[in-house]
Design a protein around this motif. Sequence first.
Motif: not given
Length: 118
Positions: A72-78, A63-70, A111-115
């Motif tokens: 080189g400046n450590r800025r992240s988005k879901q 149904k869904q896949y979620k992850a945080f993507c960063k 790519v971290s915290c994938s679910l």
Amino acid sequence: MPIYKVTQQQGNRVITSTLEAKSLSSLQAFLAAASTAKIKYIYEVHFEDEETTPPIDDFTYYKQYKAFCKNGNRRSKQVLLHNVKKTMTESKLSNLIKTHLEVGGMKIDEVSCSLFME
């Protein structure tokens, strides 16, 4: 004429509509004159497929896949994806994200915290 997807808000109610207008400024003028709701977002539609019939919903997907993507400046988005193919793995999705998406105009390094959600 360009097609725009508009999100407006009044109180707790969020309204989304699709409108065709002469220009962005023309659309803003129209909405300001015609609506009491505040404009939250206006997106220009670059692709629209009205010809193809959507596939039958056989529920053979995550149904869904979620992850945080960063970057080189450590800025992240879901990143939130819906109806992910069952053949996808974390590593395949991570590689696709790094290849095709960006965060803050920069390539994605992590790519971290994938679910996956059933």
